[in-house]
Design a protein around this motif. Structure first.
Motif, short mmCIF file in Angstrom:
data_model
loop_
_atom_site.label_atom_id
_atom_site.label_comp_id
_atom_site.label_asym_id
_atom_site.label_seq_id
_atom_site.Cartn_x
_atom_site.Cartn_y
_atom_site.Cartn_z
N CYS A 1 0.94 -1.22 -0.04
CA CYS A 1 -0.07 0.08 -0.13
C CYS A 1 0.85 1.20 -0.06
CB CYS A 1 -0.87 0.16 1.27
SG CYS A 1 -2.25 -1.50 1.42
N TYR A 2 1.96 1.22 0.67
CA TYR A 2 2.82 2.39 0.91
C TYR A 2 3.94 2.54 -0.14
CZ TYR A 2 0.18 3.71 5.25
OH TYR A 2 -0.50 3.82 5.89
N ASN A 3 4.04 1.55 -1.12
CA ASN A 3 4.99 1.60 -2.31
C ASN A 3 4.17 2.19 -3.69
OD1 ASN A 3 6.51 0.68 -4.39
ND2 ASN A 3 7.71 -0.68 -3.24
N PRO A 4 4.47 3.36 -3.81
CA PRO A 4 3.62 3.80 -5.10
C PRO A 4 3.91 3.13 -6.46
CG PRO A 4 4.64 5.84 -3.85
CD PRO A 4 5.27 4.50 -3.25
N GLU A 5 5.20 2.88 -6.79
CA GLU A 5 5.39 2.10 -8.14
C GLU A 5 4.72 0.71 -7.91
OE1 GLU A 5 7.88 3.51 -6.51
OE2 GLU A 5 7.83 5.29 -8.25
N LEU A 6 4.89 -0.13 -6.71
CA LEU A 6 4.27 -1.23 -6.81
C LEU A 6 2.68 -1.25 -6.66
CD1 LEU A 6 6.70 -3.47 -4.92
CD2 LEU A 6 6.60 -3.09 -7.19
N ALA A 7 2.21 -0.01 -5.93
CA ALA A 7 0.69 0.03 -5.59
C ALA A 7 -0.19 0.20 -7.02
CB ALA A 7 0.46 0.97 -4.47
N ALA A 8 0.88 1.24 -7.84
CA ALA A 8 0.17 1.56 -9.26
C ALA A 8 0.30 0.27 -9.96
CB ALA A 8 1.10 2.77 -9.69
N GLU A 9 1.25 -0.53 -10.01
CA GLU A 9 1.37 -1.60 -10.74
C GLU A 9 0.10 -2.73 -10.32
OE1 GLU A 9 3.08 -3.00 -13.26
OE2 GLU A 9 2.33 -5.08 -12.81
N VAL A 10 -0.15 -2.96 -8.99
CA VAL A 10 -1.17 -3.56 -8.84
C VAL A 10 -2.68 -3.20 -9.31
CG1 VAL A 10 -0.08 -5.51 -7.24
CG2 VAL A 10 -1.56 -3.43 -6.44
N THR A 11 -2.74 -1.82 -9.16
CA THR A 11 -3.99 -1.28 -9.69
C THR A 11 -4.20 -1.36 -11.20
OG1 THR A 11 -3.53 0.55 -7.96
CG2 THR A 11 -5.25 1.04 -9.91
N LEU A 12 -3.08 -1.31 -11.93
CA LEU A 12 -3.01 -1.47 -13.58
C LEU A 12 -3.18 -2.92 -14.06
CD1 LEU A 12 -0.10 1.26 -14.16
CD2 LEU A 12 -2.42 1.30 -14.88
N GLN A 13 -2.99 -3.82 -13.04
CA GLN A 13 -2.79 -5.26 -13.70
C GLN A 13 -4.29 -5.66 -14.02
OE1 GLN A 13 -1.10 -7.15 -10.09
NE2 GLN A 13 0.99 -7.06 -10.86
N PRO A 14 -5.45 -5.45 -13.21
CA PRO A 14 -6.68 -5.95 -13.71
C PRO A 14 -7.24 -4.88 -14.90
CG PRO A 14 -6.97 -4.80 -11.86
CD PRO A 14 -5.46 -4.70 -11.98
N ILE A 15 -6.56 -3.84 -15.21
CA ILE A 15 -7.02 -3.03 -16.34
C ILE A 15 -6.20 -3.61 -17.49
CG2 ILE A 15 -6.89 -0.84 -17.40
CD1 ILE A 15 -8.49 -1.03 -14.67
N ARG A 16 -5.03 -4.16 -17.53
CA ARG A 16 -4.43 -4.88 -18.87
C ARG A 16 -4.90 -6.15 -18.82
NH1 ARG A 16 0.80 -4.45 -15.41
NH2 ARG A 16 1.53 -2.39 -15.75
N ARG A 17 -5.30 -6.77 -18.08
CA ARG A 17 -5.91 -8.20 -18.13
C ARG A 17 -7.16 -8.22 -18.80
NH1 ARG A 17 -6.11 -13.92 -15.83
NH2 ARG A 17 -3.95 -13.57 -14.82
N TYR A 18 -8.11 -7.10 -18.28
CA TYR A 18 -9.67 -7.12 -18.80
C TYR A 18 -9.98 -5.96 -19.21
CZ TYR A 18 -9.79 -11.11 -15.15
OH TYR A 18 -9.48 -12.23 -14.44
N GLY A 19 -9.49 -4.82 -19.36
CA GLY A 19 -10.07 -3.63 -20.00
C GLY A 19 -11.03 -3.17 -19.15
N PHE A 20 -11.13 -3.27 -17.83
CA PHE A 20 -12.34 -2.43 -17.07
C PHE A 20 -12.59 -1.06 -17.58
CE2 PHE A 20 -11.46 -5.94 -13.96
CZ PHE A 20 -12.61 -6.45 -13.92
#
Ligand code: CP3
Length: 347
Positions: free
Chosen positions: A48-67
């Motif tokens: 939660c407190y690592n901006p690069e990694l928190a942004a990465e996990v936020t983007l993962q479902p967008i890349r996979r599914y295009g929500f």
């Protein structure tokens, strides 16, 4: 310029042939790529407190599914931590916090102005996301509602019936209300900072609203949500607010009017036909497929998804689950849900 983002169009009241879709807890343990990044971060709070990694996990479902929307990766319990509570997560069990049951516990909390010291990495995550998200994807920020956050701060953990919080509310109403007020003010500052960093919508999660009944529901679920929404609208008039008074039942009726939220998120204990008639009449609704379908899949998932999209098709609607997706969900069932929503008019 006409708004092109599907989620923002629904929030502005537009009725669409195909509703926008996203999922609560869409970045989570059901995804192998989430589990890998979480392992890299070490533990949940470090993520939660690592901006690069928190942004990465936020983007993962967008890349996979295009929500159509991405929700900032963080947790509602970061606010208590920023107010000075101890917070840790016990694997397999859930959150633990230092408790607030006496006046001195409350007096030891930090003033609202100091929360940004702890929360600034979250704002950095939002800034990274607003640069990196596809142009059609809406970025949602969030916070817990004061009552729900207070239930964890009072009990020091999740509780089945929010018993300790109800007990404090009855036995020391002044202390309980002072705590709710501190959380309310902190939440306004926290959400405003997320908006200033690039969040386009904010959502207020009142996961335990259902255990407040009658007058208590009005005072401790509706009123804090109204105060937060009004403050956000005063500072940021164009930012839509989604309210989620989970398991509110009849409390969903009129909730948008009495709080000023632009959209009411529905859990799956209410039927879509009931909610279309009584809640969607006042504006956009979000929901409300049972998350168990993400585990079981099959024709039942398809049938129930179609039933929901159809029931809400005459008004503004954002397709979502009724609560967060669970770790035992099958990622292929998520794809089946999305395909069903996006093709329902041709079915
Ligand atoms: O929805 C998203 O993808 C955005 C991120 C998000 C998380 N928590 C990440 C998370 C959001 C919006 C939340 C909200 C939240 N957190 C709520 C309100 C919504 C709800 O579910 O009712 C609540 C009550 C919490 C508090 C919380 N966080 C609990 C009780 C737990 C443990 C239960 C569990 O599912 O393990 C968490 C942990 C948590 N928050 C996880 C995630 C992805 C799992 C942690 C892990 O990776 O081990």
């Amino acid at each position: 310029m006409a708004e092109t983002k599907k989620l923002l169009r629904a929030l502005a009241g537009e009725v669409q042939d195909v509703p926008p879709i996203w999922m609560m807890r869409q970045a989570g343990r059901y995804l192998p790529e989430y589990r890998a990044t979480r392992a890299q971060a070490g533990d949940f709070l470090s993520l939660c407190y690592n901006p690069e990694l928190a942004a990465e996990v936020t983007l993962q479902p967008i890349r996979r599914y295009g929500f159509d929307a991405a929700i900032l990766f963080a947790d509602i319990l970061l606010v208590p931590q920023a107010l000075g509570a101890d917070l840790w997560f016990v694997t397999g069990e859930g959150p633990r916090l230092s408790t607030i049951t006496q006046q001195p516990d409350f007096d030891a909390l930090k003033p609202v102005e100091e929360i940004h010291e702890t929360l600034s990495p979250v704002y950095e995550t939002v800034r990274i996301l607003s640069r990196e998200l596809p142009s059609e994807t809406t970025l949602i920020g969030f916070a817990g509602a004061p009552w729900t956050v207070a239930t964890y701060m009072i009990a020091g953990r999740g509780t089945p019936d929010q018993g300790p919080a109800h007990a404090l509310r009855e036995e020391n109403t002044a202390l309980f209300e002072a705590l709710l007020e501190r959380i309310t003010l902190a939440t306004i500052e926290y959400l405003s900072a997320q908006i200033e960093a690039g969040a386009e919508v904010v959502k207020i999660f009142d996961s335990w609203a259902g255990s407040l009944k009658g007058d208590a529901f009005q005072k401790y679920a509706v009123e804090p949500c109204r105060v937060i929404t009004q403050a956000i609208k005063q500072r940021h008039p164009s930012i839509p607010v989604i309210g989620f008074p989970r398991e509110a039942g009849d409390g969903y009726i009129g909730f948008a009017k009495s709080t000023g939220v632009d959209c009411v998120a529905l859990d799956n204990s209410v039927s879509p036909d009931w909610a279309a008639e009584r809640v969607q009449v006042n504006g956009c609704v979000q929901g409300n497929l049972a998350s168990s379908h993400m585990v079981t899949g099959g024709q039942a998932l398809v049938d129930e998804t179609r039933r929901i999209v159809e029931a809400f098709s005459k008004g503004p609607h954002i397709f979502n689950l009724g609560h967060g997706i669970t770790p035992d969900a099958d990622p292929e069932n998520v794809q089946l849900m999305i395909d069903t929503v996006r093709s329902w008019r041709n079915a």
